[in-house]
Scaffold this motif. Sequence first.
Motif: not given
Length: 175
Positions: A75-76, A100-101, A24-25, A30-33
Amino acid sequence: MGTPVMIRQATPVDVEGIVEVHTQARTAYYIAGGISPDDLADPAQTQQRHDGWARAIHSPGRVVKCATQDGMVVGILSMGRPNSPTIDARTVGQLYQIHVIPSHWGNGIGARLHTSFVDYLTDSALPTGLLEVWQRNTRAQSFYSKLGWKPDGNRRPGPDGIDCVFLRLAATAAR
């Protein structure tokens, strides 16, 4: 928002939740980019993330932590020795990933995970942190800049022909 967020060592039971947060993150940034959602929907990539996280949890050279809330991984964090053999592992620790989700962005979870990384540097007597971030991931670059990370001038090829840039952190400045 529910019960408090807890940060703990990841276990093999967490892999599915970790992959979901990562997927999801990365999709969001990547879509925002500018990368097409269709380019991100390859099931083979999800399997690769699953296999990679399972290996990371078992790797003696990596530390993987989860932020959990209400029994869900939100989150990870993954950190350890530098990926490059040309970087002195006696003085540098690498922050491989913080995710983070997206539904939990802006709630301080990423900052708490980052604090765990700084604690790792301190506990390991490593004066410098290293990470790389996709050049178009301006949200991450802003996050890390606020925490004291600075570009070191190095880069490597990244997705969609856009470089990943390397950032460094002086562990003592991060406290």
